[in-house]
Each structure stands twice: as structure tokens, then as C-alpha cells.
Write a protein that holds these residues in place. Structure first.
Motif, PDB file in Angstrom:
ATOM      1  N   ALA A  39       0.822  -1.223   0.000  1.00 63.16           N
ATOM      2  CA  ALA A  39       0.000   0.000   0.000  1.00 63.16           C
ATOM      3  C   ALA A  39       0.849   1.262   0.000  1.00 63.16           C
ATOM      4  CB  ALA A  39      -0.947   0.002   1.192  1.00 63.16           C
ATOM      5  N   ARG A  40       2.093   1.163   0.445  1.00 63.87           N
ATOM      6  CA  ARG A  40       2.920   2.375   0.436  1.00 63.87           C
ATOM      7  C   ARG A  40       3.936   2.381  -0.708  1.00 63.87           C
ATOM      8  NH1 ARG A  40       7.764   2.047   4.847  1.00 63.87           N
ATOM      9  NH2 ARG A  40       8.235  -0.150   4.588  1.00 63.87           N
ATOM     10  N   SER A  41       3.786   1.457  -1.661  1.00 67.51           N
ATOM     11  CA  SER A  41       4.704   1.492  -2.800  1.00 67.51           C
ATOM     12  C   SER A  41       4.328   2.674  -3.690  1.00 67.51           C
ATOM     13  CB  SER A  41       4.665   0.174  -3.576  1.00 67.51           C
ATOM     14  OG  SER A  41       3.449   0.039  -4.248  1.00 67.51           O
ATOM     15  N   GLY A  42       5.273   3.145  -4.457  1.00 70.71           N
ATOM     16  CA  GLY A  42       5.074   4.360  -5.255  1.00 70.71           C
ATOM     17  C   GLY A  42       4.115   4.138  -6.408  1.00 70.71           C
ATOM     18  N   PRO A  43       3.919   5.171  -7.237  1.00 68.08           N
ATOM     19  CA  PRO A  43       2.997   5.051  -8.367  1.00 68.08           C
ATOM     20  C   PRO A  43       3.460   3.988  -9.370  1.00 68.08           C
ATOM     21  CG  PRO A  43       4.209   7.143  -8.453  1.00 68.08           C
ATOM     22  CD  PRO A  43       4.527   6.516  -7.145  1.00 68.08           C
ATOM     23  N   GLU A  44       2.496   3.376 -10.051  1.00 68.53           N
ATOM     24  CA  GLU A  44       2.820   2.343 -11.038  1.00 68.53           C
ATOM     25  C   GLU A  44       3.574   2.934 -12.222  1.00 68.53           C
ATOM     26  OE1 GLU A  44      -0.759   0.395 -12.296  1.00 68.53           O
ATOM     27  OE2 GLU A  44      -1.166  -0.397 -10.285  1.00 68.53           O
ATOM     28  N   LEU A  45       4.416   2.118 -12.827  1.00 65.84           N
ATOM     29  CA  LEU A  45       5.069   2.520 -14.071  1.00 65.84           C
ATOM     30  C   LEU A  45       4.001   2.781 -15.125  1.00 65.84           C
ATOM     31  CD1 LEU A  45       8.068   0.007 -14.415  1.00 65.84           C
ATOM     32  CD2 LEU A  45       8.089   2.309 -13.424  1.00 65.84           C
ATOM     33  N   THR A  46       4.300   3.722 -16.006  1.00 63.95           N
ATOM     34  CA  THR A  46       3.379   4.012 -17.109  1.00 63.95           C
ATOM     35  C   THR A  46       3.588   2.980 -18.224  1.00 63.95           C
ATOM     36  OG1 THR A  46       5.006   5.368 -18.245  1.00 63.95           O
ATOM     37  CG2 THR A  46       3.583   6.494 -16.642  1.00 63.95           C
ATOM     38  N   THR A  47       2.709   3.013 -19.191  1.00 61.55           N
ATOM     39  CA  THR A  47       2.849   2.113 -20.345  1.00 61.55           C
ATOM     40  C   THR A  47       4.225   2.292 -20.992  1.00 61.55           C
ATOM     41  OG1 THR A  47       0.503   2.488 -20.747  1.00 61.55           O
ATOM     42  CG2 THR A  47       1.744   1.368 -22.481  1.00 61.55           C
ATOM     43  N   GLU A  48       4.587   3.549 -21.256  1.00 66.26           N
ATOM     44  CA  GLU A  48       5.867   3.841 -21.919  1.00 66.26           C
ATOM     45  C   GLU A  48       7.037   3.293 -21.113  1.00 66.26           C
ATOM     46  OE1 GLU A  48       7.395   4.680 -24.627  1.00 66.26           O
ATOM     47  OE2 GLU A  48       5.364   4.474 -25.432  1.00 66.26           O
ATOM     48  N   GLU A  49       6.951   3.438 -19.784  1.00 67.09           N
ATOM     49  CA  GLU A  49       8.038   2.944 -18.931  1.00 67.09           C
ATOM     50  C   GLU A  49       8.131   1.414 -18.992  1.00 67.09           C
ATOM     51  OE1 GLU A  49       8.416   6.444 -15.545  1.00 67.09           O
ATOM     52  OE2 GLU A  49       6.726   5.082 -15.428  1.00 67.09           O
ATOM     53  N   TRP A  50       6.994   0.753 -19.042  1.00 72.59           N
ATOM     54  CA  TRP A  50       7.028  -0.713 -19.163  1.00 72.59           C
ATOM     55  C   TRP A  50       7.610  -1.132 -20.501  1.00 72.59           C
ATOM     56  CZ3 TRP A  50       7.435  -3.912 -15.495  1.00 72.59           C
ATOM     57  CH2 TRP A  50       6.766  -3.748 -14.288  1.00 72.59           C
ATOM     58  N   LEU A  51       7.269  -0.404 -21.556  1.00 75.78           N
ATOM     59  CA  LEU A  51       7.809  -0.783 -22.865  1.00 75.78           C
ATOM     60  C   LEU A  51       9.330  -0.607 -22.883  1.00 75.78           C
ATOM     61  CD1 LEU A  51       5.097   0.613 -25.327  1.00 75.78           C
ATOM     62  CD2 LEU A  51       5.244  -1.635 -24.247  1.00 75.78           C
ATOM     63  N   ARG A  52       9.790   0.418 -22.193  1.00 76.90           N
ATOM     64  CA  ARG A  52      11.238   0.630 -22.114  1.00 76.90           C
ATOM     65  C   ARG A  52      11.899  -0.524 -21.339  1.00 76.90           C
ATOM     66  NH1 ARG A  52      11.947   5.659 -19.273  1.00 76.90           N
ATOM     67  NH2 ARG A  52      12.647   4.507 -17.441  1.00 76.90           N
ATOM     68  N   VAL A  53      11.268  -0.952 -20.262  1.00 80.94           N
ATOM     69  CA  VAL A  53      11.782  -2.099 -19.497  1.00 80.94           C
ATOM     70  C   VAL A  53      11.879  -3.328 -20.405  1.00 80.94           C
ATOM     71  CG1 VAL A  53      11.159  -3.774 -17.691  1.00 80.94           C
ATOM     72  CG2 VAL A  53      11.039  -1.318 -17.212  1.00 80.94           C
ATOM     73  N   LEU A  54      10.832  -3.570 -21.182  1.00 83.06           N
ATOM     74  CA  LEU A  54      10.836  -4.742 -22.069  1.00 83.06           C
ATOM     75  C   LEU A  54      11.996  -4.661 -23.057  1.00 83.06           C
ATOM     76  CD1 LEU A  54       7.032  -5.237 -22.935  1.00 83.06           C
ATOM     77  CD2 LEU A  54       8.399  -6.384 -21.165  1.00 83.06           C
ATOM     78  N   ARG A  55      12.204  -3.497 -23.643  1.00 81.64           N
ATOM     79  CA  ARG A  55      13.278  -3.354 -24.638  1.00 81.64           C
ATOM     80  C   ARG A  55      14.649  -3.545 -23.994  1.00 81.64           C
ATOM     81  NH1 ARG A  55       9.594   0.620 -26.876  1.00 81.64           N
ATOM     82  NH2 ARG A  55      10.480   2.252 -25.556  1.00 81.64           N
ATOM     83  N   GLN A  56      14.853  -2.902 -22.849  1.00 80.68           N
ATOM     84  CA  GLN A  56      16.178  -2.999 -22.212  1.00 80.68           C
ATOM     85  C   GLN A  56      16.465  -4.419 -21.725  1.00 80.68           C
ATOM     86  OE1 GLN A  56      16.487  -0.021 -19.129  1.00 80.68           O
ATOM     87  NE2 GLN A  56      16.560   1.677 -20.593  1.00 80.68           N
ATOM     88  N   ALA A  57      15.465  -5.080 -21.181  1.00 81.36           N
ATOM     89  CA  ALA A  57      15.680  -6.444 -20.681  1.00 81.36           C
ATOM     90  C   ALA A  57      15.949  -7.400 -21.841  1.00 81.36           C
ATOM     91  CB  ALA A  57      14.482  -6.911 -19.870  1.00 81.36           C
ATOM     92  N   ARG A  58      15.261  -7.189 -22.943  1.00 81.07           N
ATOM     93  CA  ARG A  58      15.482  -8.058 -24.111  1.00 81.07           C
ATOM     94  C   ARG A  58      16.923  -7.924 -24.598  1.00 81.07           C
ATOM     95  NH1 ARG A  58      15.278 -12.505 -26.189  1.00 81.07           N
ATOM     96  NH2 ARG A  58      14.757 -12.775 -28.378  1.00 81.07           N
ATOM     97  N   GLU A  59      17.454  -6.704 -24.541  1.00 76.07           N
ATOM     98  CA  GLU A  59      18.850  -6.495 -24.937  1.00 76.07           C
ATOM     99  C   GLU A  59      19.796  -7.248 -24.010  1.00 76.07           C
ATOM    100  OE1 GLU A  59      19.954  -2.363 -25.388  1.00 76.07           O
ATOM    101  OE2 GLU A  59      18.224  -2.059 -26.731  1.00 76.07           O
ATOM    102  N   LEU A  60      19.411  -7.392 -22.753  1.00 73.96           N
ATOM    103  CA  LEU A  60      20.241  -8.143 -21.802  1.00 73.96           C
ATOM    104  C   LEU A  60      20.094  -9.652 -21.993  1.00 73.96           C
ATOM    105  CD1 LEU A  60      19.610  -6.214 -18.446  1.00 73.96           C
ATOM    106  CD2 LEU A  60      21.724  -6.221 -19.786  1.00 73.96           C
ATOM    107  N   GLY A  61      19.102 -10.068 -22.777  1.00 74.76           N
ATOM    108  CA  GLY A  61      18.923 -11.496 -23.041  1.00 74.76           C
ATOM    109  C   GLY A  61      17.676 -12.098 -22.420  1.00 74.76           C
ATOM    110  N   SER A  62      16.840 -11.284 -21.788  1.00 78.72           N
ATOM    111  CA  SER A  62      15.596 -11.845 -21.240  1.00 78.72           C
ATOM    112  C   SER A  62      14.760 -12.400 -22.382  1.00 78.72           C
ATOM    113  CB  SER A  62      14.781 -10.756 -20.519  1.00 78.72           C
ATOM    114  OG  SER A  62      15.473 -10.282 -19.395  1.00 78.72           O
ATOM    115  N   VAL A  63      14.181 -13.567 -22.147  1.00 75.15           N
ATOM    116  CA  VAL A  63      13.393 -14.183 -23.221  1.00 75.15           C
ATOM    117  C   VAL A  63      12.056 -14.719 -22.722  1.00 75.15           C
ATOM    118  CG1 VAL A  63      14.647 -16.381 -23.061  1.00 75.15           C
ATOM    119  CG2 VAL A  63      13.461 -15.800 -25.180  1.00 75.15           C
ATOM    120  N   GLN A  64      12.017 -15.145 -21.470  1.00 72.04           N
ATOM    121  CA  GLN A  64      10.729 -15.525 -20.878  1.00 72.04           C
ATOM    122  C   GLN A  64      10.195 -14.321 -20.129  1.00 72.04           C
ATOM    123  OE1 GLN A  64       8.699 -18.168 -20.751  1.00 72.04           O
ATOM    124  NE2 GLN A  64       9.918 -19.585 -21.980  1.00 72.04           N
TER     125      GLN A  64
END
Lengths: 389, 93
Positions: A39-64
Motif C-alpha cells: 500500500a505504500r509502494s510508489g505510483p505504477e510505471l506508465t505504459t511507456e516505462e514498461w515498454l522501455r523495461v521490455l526493450r532494455q531487458a530483451r537487450e540483456l537477453g531476457s526471453v521468458q
């Protein structure tokens, strides 16, 4: 999950990216592994922020990719994430209670390239005795199961077992058969977060476990290849710890709803690690350089009995969070290990679970909801039922 | 998942939840499935690459013998496909 990526622990690639896209959830499961102070965690990531996470993690080799929560379908942009994930080459798993999975949404997921849906069987009712007779739940599951089949997804069902439902195992298996489940995971509760608060109410007795496993084995034998069944016993009943996360910071990367990057679902609670946020740092730095992710890599941090133990390459000393929660020191051996000087913490809890009767009434059960989470946020540190160090 | 045995005429495809792709960071072909992956070694990748729902087991063998002339691959390919079938990676169409 460990099975999913075994053999790759030396690569140091975050093959598994878990996106906890929201902590919001219409359910109040008493065994939820989300942080008790969500309940005290900060605001949720936005759509754009999640898409950036997906791109950066994929570059690191995330696949699942796991899209989980909370209930991920509380967000209306999961379709956008799914489509981007497919474009980037992820294998995308949606982990959902099924609440909110409409035909419109499943059609969009199929179109976007979602690879699998793992439906979990929650106990959403506060009347736990009605757990399996809840018509509402059964109707929802049947409806969602029909959609999953209609859209040609494998039927994957996860049921969390505990003291209060494990004796209904036959009914659970019958329901799974009726729903045409192809992969059934019967996972006993692991005692973290909300489940640790409620541990005494949730832990089955040895007799309950053995009975459930025997009935499950009969089902396995009868169903053969039609349904693959995994039965996970609580680690409290083991004498060697689990190889948690396939080793800290080797395979698994968790991004919480508020953007905090973690080596597992539970690590937020560990003191002094200051886990980075994807809003402030790129994932390459987070995974490779950040102090939090490096804290328990390798075995330099280990104390005895782990340090000189030949099993340290197999189990990495078990779970850091469990060591911290139960002993107050994350560098201790996971007390599940019978070589740990703190193993008595486990055997005491297991001994209490052997008490006769369906429910050990030591304290009221704590539902995962905003009111309780706010109360627990104020307490700030350790869950209240954690034994003193 | 079919329980029927493979024959040389069987047309084979990946089971629907499996996906075959190249992973740059692993420098390997992989089979992806719910919450997991299998890393395929060289010959395994050459075989699975040809499991496309069009070719029969015989087609796959002939194709591989053209790609790698002078090697008798038949039994190895049959064994590999049997194993993949037994593990549920592939199905008979």
C-alpha cells in the motif's frame, strides 16, 4: 521456474523477466506473495516505462516474460505490452486469476502474440469453508477455461494448496479434469509475505500432505499424458533448502509495479540493499553493476555451514529472504537446511502444524487488502509473526 | 499430445505451445515453452528447424542428408525425433 531455466545459471543472463505490472487486485488471498506493505509502494510505471523495461531487458537477453501482479488485468494496457513483447521476441506468459479476462481481451492477446495463460485458482471468498462450493468462482473458471480453449491456448492451471483446502484435493482434481486442464501445478504455499503472517493457519500437517500426494499420484496414473501434474511440497518439510531463484542474480529479474528492480519477488524487504528503480537507471547497470544485485552473487558472502559445504553449488545456501525473515540475517543459511543452527525455527513451526483440528486458532487470519497493508506499512519492518532472531 | 508412434511418413510439427528461435545472447537456438526453454545443440537445432508441419520424418532425413552429404544420419535423426516426441516437443499432424 527453477526448472524452467536450469542449466543456465552460469550465463548470468536474466533469462526470466517478471513484470509485476500492478499491485492492485480484486482478490484478497491470504497467501499472497506481494509485499505486505504494498500500500505504500510508489505510483505504477506508465505504459511507456514498461515498454522501455521490455526493450532494455530483451537487450540483456531476457526471453521468458511473466506478466503478473496483483492482477495484471487491472491494467488496460496489457495488450500493448503483449504486442511489444512479441515484436521483441519474448515468450510471454500471462499469470492471472481470470478475473477480467473477457473475450475481447483474450482475442487481443491472441492477436498480439501472447504465448500462454496461466490461470490461478484463488480462494476469493472470505468464507473459506465454501472455498470449493463457491458457485461464483466455479462459473468464472468455467467461462475463462472455455475462452482459453476457444483461443487454442494450452490449459494451464495453478492451485495454491494449504491447510484449509488441501483436504479437498480430490474435488480440485475433479474440477481440473472437468475443465480439461493439461498442466496442473499444485503448489503448496511458500511462507513469504502474507503467507508468513498466516503461516500457522496455512501450513498443512504431514498427514494432510501425504494423503494429498497419494490422491494426486492416483490421478496422475489415471490421466497419463492428458494432464501433467506438478505437486510442490512446502520447503518447511524438506531438510535441504531450495535453490532459490536458481541463484541470486543469475537468471531472474523482477520489476515491481512501482519500478523497483529486484532479484526475486521478496527481496524488497532485505535491509540495506537500496534496490534501484528502472525510472532512475537503465537495466544494464541495474543487472550488472548495482550493489543490490551483486550482494549475494557467488559465495563470498556465505558463512558457515554454507561456506565449506559441498552442496553450496547446488542450493546456494537456499533463500536469502527466508534466512532474513526467520533469523534476522540474510547471510545466514536458510533455516530449512538441517545443518543450520536455526533449523529449530522450521521444526517448531512444522511441529505446531501437526496439531489436530482443521484450524489452529492462534490469531485471526490476515487478508491481503489495502486496509491491512496500510496497517502493516506503518509497522514498517518485519512481519509481525516472524520469530525473534 | 499424441500417443501414436512416429513412422517415416509422419508429418511432424512443434506442439502448439513450443516456439523455436535463435537467441543472440545465448548464441544458440532454443525451444521456448510455458515458463521455460531448452537450449538446442547444433544437430538438434538442425533437426528441429525442419519440423515445420509440412515435412515428414523421411523428408527431414533426406533434407539433412543433402545439407550434410556423406554422413549416414538416418538413425540419429529418428532417435532424436522419437525423443522429442516422447518429451512432448513435437506432434504428428
Amino acid at each position: 521456474m527453477a526448472e524452467a531455466t536450469s542449466g543456465s545459471s552460469r550465463t548470468g543472463i536474466p533469462l526470466w523477466l517478471n513484470a509485476e505490472v500492478t499491485f492492485r487486485c480484486p482478490l484478497h488471498c491470504v497467501y499472497c506473495y506481494n509485499p505486505v506493505d504494498y500500500a505504500r509502494s510508489g505510483p505504477e510505471l506508465t505504459t511507456e516505462e514498461w515498454l522501455r523495461v521490455l526493450r532494455q531487458a530483451r537487450e540483456l537477453g531476457s526471453v521468458q516474460l511473466g506478466i503478473s501482479g496483483g492482477e495484471p488485468l487491472m491494467r488496460d494496457d496489457v495488450e500493448i505490452m503483449v504486442a511489444e513483447a512479441r515484436r521483441l521476441g519474448y515468450y510471454t506468459n500471462l499469470l492471472t486469476s481470470g478475473v477480467g479476462l473477457t473475450e475481447k481481451r483474450i482475442a487481443a492477446f491472441k492477436e498480439g502474440g501472447l504465448d500462454q495463460i496461466q490461470l490461478s485458482f484463488q480462494d476469493s471468498t472470505r468464507e473459506l469453508n465454501d472455498f470449493l462450493s463457491s458457485t461464483r468462482t466455479f462459473e468464472l473458471k468455467s467461462k475463462v477455461a472455455k475462452l482459453i480453449k476457444q483461443y487454442d491456448y494450452p490449459m494451464v492451471l495453478n492451485v495454491v494448496l494449504h491447510r484449509l483446502n488441501i483436504d479437498h484435493i480430490q474435488a480440485i482434481l475433479d474440477m481440473a479434469e472437468q475443465m480439461g486442464v493439461e498442466h496442473l501445478e499444485l503448489a503448496n504455499t511458500q511462507y513469504y509475505a502474507w503467507a508468513l503472517l498466516n503461516r500457522d493457519q496455512l501450513m498443512p500437517s504431514r498427514e494432510q500432505l501425504e494423503r494429498a500426494e497419494a490422491i494426486t499420484n492416483q490421478f496422475r496414473a489415471r490421466m497419463g499424458n492428458r494432464c501433467k501434474v506438478y505437486f510442490v511440497v512446502p520447503d518447511y518439510y524438506a531438510n535441504r533448502p531450495k535453490a532459490c531463484m536458481n541463484g541470486w542474480g543469475t537468471t531472474f529479474l523482477n520489476i515491481a509495479a512501482d519500478g523497483m528492480a529486484l532479484p526475486c519477488h521478496e527481496a524488497r524487504q532485505l535491509p540495506g540493499l537500496n534496490f534501484p528503480n528502472v525510472r532512475d537507471h537503465d537495466l544494464g547497470w541495474i543487472w550488472n553493476e548495482s550493489p543490490g544485485f551483486n550482494a549475494y552473487r557467488g559465495d563470498g558472502w556465505m558463512k558457515e555451514p554454507c561456506r565449506s559445504c559441498p552442496d553450496k553449488v547446488k542450493d546456494f545456501g537456499g533463500c536469502r529472504c527466508q534466512a532474513y525473515m526467520l533469523t534476522g540475517d540474510a547471510t545466514n543459511t536458510d533455516p530449512v537446511c538441517d545443518l543450520s543452527p536455526n533449523h529449530g525455527l522450521i521444526t517448531d513451526a512444522v511441529a505446531r502444524a501437526q496439531t489436530a483440528g482443521p484450524l489452529v486458532k492462534v490469531q485471526p487470519i490476515v487478508f491481503r487488502d489495502d486496509k491491512n497493508s496500510r496497517r502493516l506499512s506503518e509497522k514498517k519492518t518485519q512481519p509481525e509473526t516472524a520469530p525473534a532472531r | 499430445m499424441s500417443d501414436a508412434a512416429l513412422s517415416p511418413e509422419s508429418v511432424v510439427a512443434l506442439e502448439r505451445q513450443y516456439r523455436f528461435q535463435w537467441e543472440e545472447k545465448l548464441q544458440a537456438f532454443v525451444l521456448l515453452y510455458p515458463e521455460g526453454l531448452v537450449r538446442l545443440e547444433g544437430s538438434g537445432a538442425e533437426i528441429i528447424k525442419r519440423v515445420d508441419g509440412q515435412r515428414s520424418v523421411d523428408d527431414i532425413i533426406q533434407d539433412l542428408e543433402r545439407a550434410f552429404p556423406g554422413v549416414d544420419l538416418r538413425q540419429d535423426v529418428l532417435d532424436y525425433l522419437e525423443k522429442a516426441h516422447g518429451r512432448g516437443y513435437i506432434r504428428i499432424k
